[in-house]
Design a protein around this motif. Structure first.
Motif, mmCIF file in Angstrom:
data_model
loop_
_atom_site.group_PDB
_atom_site.id
_atom_site.type_symbol
_atom_site.label_atom_id
_atom_site.label_comp_id
_atom_site.label_asym_id
_atom_site.label_seq_id
_atom_site.Cartn_x
_atom_site.Cartn_y
_atom_site.Cartn_z
ATOM 1 N N LEU A 64 0.826 -1.199 0.000
ATOM 2 C CA LEU A 64 0.000 0.000 0.000
ATOM 3 C C LEU A 64 0.867 1.258 0.000
ATOM 4 C CD1 LEU A 64 -2.885 1.208 0.229
ATOM 5 C CD2 LEU A 64 -2.569 1.168 2.721
ATOM 6 N N THR A 82 -3.872 2.237 -9.213
ATOM 7 C CA THR A 82 -4.895 2.793 -8.332
ATOM 8 C C THR A 82 -6.047 1.798 -8.264
ATOM 9 O OG1 THR A 82 -4.314 5.074 -8.873
ATOM 10 C CG2 THR A 82 -6.494 4.694 -7.938
ATOM 11 N N LYS A 84 -4.596 1.236 7.178
ATOM 12 C CA LYS A 84 -4.180 2.000 5.993
ATOM 13 C C LYS A 84 -2.744 2.493 6.112
ATOM 14 C CE LYS A 84 -6.545 5.992 7.992
ATOM 15 N NZ LYS A 84 -7.627 6.995 7.823
ATOM 16 N N LYS A 115 -0.862 4.550 -0.393
ATOM 17 C CA LYS A 115 -1.753 5.386 0.400
ATOM 18 C C LYS A 115 -3.199 5.102 0.037
ATOM 19 C CE LYS A 115 -1.521 9.295 -2.840
ATOM 20 N NZ LYS A 115 -1.269 10.738 -2.995
ATOM 21 N N ARG A 116 -4.077 5.362 0.995
ATOM 22 C CA ARG A 116 -5.514 5.335 0.748
ATOM 23 C C ARG A 116 -5.994 6.781 0.841
ATOM 24 N NH1 ARG A 116 -10.409 5.321 4.724
ATOM 25 N NH2 ARG A 116 -12.089 4.660 3.356
ATOM 26 N N TYR A 117 -6.805 7.224 -0.105
ATOM 27 C CA TYR A 117 -7.188 8.627 -0.135
ATOM 28 C C TYR A 117 -8.547 8.789 -0.806
ATOM 29 C CZ TYR A 117 -5.337 8.187 -4.920
ATOM 30 O OH TYR A 117 -5.087 7.782 -6.211
ATOM 31 N N CYS A 130 -11.358 1.259 -3.454
ATOM 32 C CA CYS A 130 -11.448 0.872 -2.042
ATOM 33 C C CYS A 130 -12.906 0.953 -1.631
ATOM 34 C CB CYS A 130 -10.575 1.795 -1.187
ATOM 35 S SG CYS A 130 -10.703 1.497 0.582
ATOM 36 N N ALA A 141 -7.082 3.805 -3.544
ATOM 37 C CA ALA A 141 -5.852 3.355 -2.888
ATOM 38 C C ALA A 141 -4.792 3.111 -3.958
ATOM 39 C CB ALA A 141 -6.096 2.075 -2.098
ATOM 40 N N TRP A 176 -9.392 -3.338 -3.837
ATOM 41 C CA TRP A 176 -8.664 -3.720 -2.623
ATOM 42 C C TRP A 176 -9.551 -4.660 -1.807
ATOM 43 C CZ3 TRP A 176 -6.871 0.437 1.464
ATOM 44 C CH2 TRP A 176 -6.104 -0.185 2.449
ATOM 45 N N ARG A 191 -11.295 8.467 0.279
ATOM 46 C CA ARG A 191 -12.164 7.402 0.785
ATOM 47 C C ARG A 191 -12.166 6.149 -0.078
ATOM 48 N NH1 ARG A 191 -18.003 9.556 1.952
ATOM 49 N NH2 ARG A 191 -18.195 7.599 3.096
#
Length: 234
Positions: free
Chosen positions: A12, A33, A46, A14-16, A36, A21, A68, A18
């Protein structure tokens, strides 16, 4: 529930926003990408660099081909996709894994009820009696062995509790089922510090006769199954 194809592993980034990811794939080092499917905060799930697994769609109309599915956290595999819990609980009910919710004749999904809402699962018995079942995904663990819900403020969740209480008032049975998408928890409590309004709504619903059950999952890289009872300590 079986995944339709082998999952793809990665790390991972980053998750962004909402629902997005970024992940570096293990096989070729490329960055993708992934979708999520989780509206919560994903507290503790995360951390950049975490080992994750993605499913790959063959639908040419999808903008994001990867989704994901699983993360390795606290030494365990944890399911993060919140589109799966209803199916997992449905399978558990049909297999009789929730003792208090057996003996139904039919099971229907997404049935309209209440104030412009849809119940996740509606169970109907031979005599016509109904049980309204709302499913909530759980994957927050801040203390070893203790699952907590919610991981962020959920006004919608409190609304569902009030509507379940309304069904009880009308003479039906209603139940909240917490689906714990991780194998390392045997207890569940409410995260009242995160959402005190939900905790208050749960207490009111419980006093009104809404039942609550929790079931934990065996999370594997080929699938996920809801298989073990989790004790509710509320």
């Amino acid at each position: 529930m079986k995944f339709s194809a082998p999952l793809v592993s990665g790390r991972l980034v980053k998750r962004y926003k909402r629902f997005l990811a970024d992940v570096i794939l293990d096989d070729d080092g490329s960055e993708v990408t992934a979708h999520c499917a989780n509206p919560g905060s994903m507290l503790g799930l995360k951390e950049p660099g975490s080992k994750v697994w993605l499913s790959l769609s063959d639908n040419p109309k999808r903008k994001l081909k990867f989704s994901w599915e699983v993360i390795e956290a606290d030494g365990a595999l944890v399911g993060i996709n919140t589109s799966h819990p209803n199916k997992l609980v449905e399978e558990a009910l049909e297999d009789g894994r929730i003792d208090a919710l057996t003996g139904f004749k039919t099971l229907r999904r997404e049935v309209k009820y209440g104030k412009n809402s849809r119940i996740d699962l509606l169970l109907e018995a031979e005599d016509g009696s109904k049980t309204y079942v709302e499913v909530k995904n759980v994957h927050l663990m801040r203390k070893p062995g203790l699952a907590e819900f919610p991981d962020s403020v959920t006004a919608r969740g409190a609304k569902h509790l009030a509507e379940l209480a309304d069904m009880v008032a009308e003479g039906h049975k209603a139940a909240m089922v917490f689906l714990v998408q991780r194998p390392d928890c045997d207890r569940l409590n409410l995260a009242a510090d995160i959402d005190p309004a939900y905790a208050a709504a749960f207490e009111a619903a419980s006093n009104a006769g809404v039942e609550a059950y929790a079931i934990g999952c065996d999370v594997r890289l080929d699938g996920i199954d809801a298989v073990k009872p989790v004790k509710i300590e509320i």
